[in-house]
Design a protein around this motif. Structure first.
Motif, PDB file in Angstrom:
ATOM      1  N   GLY A   6      42.641  28.581  16.522  1.00 52.63           N
ATOM      2  CA  GLY A   6      42.453  27.283  15.879  1.00 52.63           C
ATOM      3  C   GLY A   6      42.065  26.170  16.831  1.00 52.63           C
ATOM      4  O   GLY A   6      41.771  25.058  16.398  1.00 52.63           O
ATOM      5  N   GLN A   7      42.055  26.453  18.121  1.00 52.20           N
ATOM      6  CA  GLN A   7      41.749  25.431  19.132  1.00 52.20           C
ATOM      7  C   GLN A   7      40.310  24.920  18.974  1.00 52.20           C
ATOM      8  O   GLN A   7      39.377  25.706  18.877  1.00 52.20           O
ATOM      9  CB  GLN A   7      41.932  26.031  20.516  1.00 52.20           C
ATOM     10  N   PRO A   8      40.099  23.585  18.959  1.00 49.48           N
ATOM     11  CA  PRO A   8      38.740  23.041  18.902  1.00 49.48           C
ATOM     12  C   PRO A   8      37.999  23.314  20.213  1.00 49.48           C
ATOM     13  O   PRO A   8      38.571  23.151  21.298  1.00 49.48           O
ATOM     14  CB  PRO A   8      38.936  21.538  18.704  1.00 49.48           C
ATOM     15  N   VAL A   9      36.742  23.739  20.095  1.00 49.10           N
ATOM     16  CA  VAL A   9      35.944  24.085  21.269  1.00 49.10           C
ATOM     17  C   VAL A   9      34.529  23.528  21.137  1.00 49.10           C
ATOM     18  O   VAL A   9      34.097  23.140  20.048  1.00 49.10           O
ATOM     19  CB  VAL A   9      35.880  25.614  21.477  1.00 49.10           C
ATOM     20  N   GLU A  10      33.826  23.511  22.274  1.00 51.16           N
ATOM     21  CA  GLU A  10      32.424  23.114  22.285  1.00 51.16           C
ATOM     22  C   GLU A  10      31.646  24.109  23.131  1.00 51.16           C
ATOM     23  O   GLU A  10      32.179  24.710  24.065  1.00 51.16           O
ATOM     24  CB  GLU A  10      32.247  21.698  22.822  1.00 51.16           C
ATOM     25  N   ALA A  11      30.362  24.267  22.780  1.00 51.13           N
ATOM     26  CA  ALA A  11      29.497  25.206  23.482  1.00 51.13           C
ATOM     27  C   ALA A  11      29.085  24.652  24.838  1.00 51.13           C
ATOM     28  O   ALA A  11      28.941  23.447  25.016  1.00 51.13           O
ATOM     29  CB  ALA A  11      28.261  25.491  22.645  1.00 51.13           C
ATOM     30  N   VAL A  12      28.906  25.572  25.766  1.00 50.20           N
ATOM     31  CA  VAL A  12      28.407  25.274  27.101  1.00 50.20           C
ATOM     32  C   VAL A  12      27.278  26.261  27.365  1.00 50.20           C
ATOM     33  O   VAL A  12      27.477  27.471  27.243  1.00 50.20           O
ATOM     34  CB  VAL A  12      29.500  25.472  28.167  1.00 50.20           C
ATOM     35  N   PHE A  13      26.083  25.753  27.685  1.00 51.00           N
ATOM     36  CA  PHE A  13      24.975  26.642  28.025  1.00 51.00           C
ATOM     37  C   PHE A  13      25.094  27.042  29.485  1.00 51.00           C
ATOM     38  O   PHE A  13      25.274  26.194  30.358  1.00 51.00           O
ATOM     39  CB  PHE A  13      23.632  25.958  27.783  1.00 51.00           C
ATOM     40  N   SER A  14      24.993  28.321  29.732  1.00 51.91           N
ATOM     41  CA  SER A  14      25.051  28.857  31.093  1.00 51.91           C
ATOM     42  C   SER A  14      23.707  29.523  31.384  1.00 51.91           C
ATOM     43  O   SER A  14      23.373  30.536  30.777  1.00 51.91           O
ATOM     44  CB  SER A  14      26.190  29.870  31.191  1.00 51.91           C
TER      45      SER A  14
END
Length: 128
Positions: free
Chosen positions: A105-113
């Protein structure tokens, strides 16, 4: 070892390499879908377009992998399954980019690698 690019995913990988966060939207019924595929699973049409969505979501689940994904990948590493905020019917996987373990349930955001000029990966980190 690199991700396997097929007919359905080739354009998506190209867009990720350009740091675009997109999913498909059916032109007939409006269903958002990921992973990419030719036909809509709801109405079976083959008319669709790429649509940008927010690169955010919530941790649905995760695993600890002991198998390298790319050459030089350190192991073990955490892979999270994220339910997208703008497309709740879609889940996307990626490496976990944080020291603390993920929480359901933790809010997350994308990271481009960026791996190289032809390949970028979408990873996830906690959202503040």
């Amino acid at each position: 070892m690199r991700p396997v690019v097929d007919r359905d995913s080739a354009e998506w990988w190209k867009r990720v390499a350009g740091h675009e966060f997109v999913v498909q939207r059916c032109d007939s019924c409006g269903t958002l879908r990921f992973p990419a595929r030719v036909y809509c699973h709801r109405c079976r049409t083959d008319r669709w377009h790429w649509e940008p969505v927010s690169p955010t979501g919530h941790v649905e689940s995760w695993i600890v992998s002991h198998q390298p994904f790319l050459a030089g990948t350190s192991e073990p590493y955490v892979v999270v399954m994220v339910r997208l905020a703008d497309a709740p019917g879609c889940v996307m996987y990626g490496n976990w980019c944080a020291e603390d373990p993920p929480v359901a349930g933790q809010p997350v955001e994308a990271v481009f690698s960026t791996v190289d000029e032809d390949l970028s990966l979408i990873n996830w980190r906690p959202r503040e």
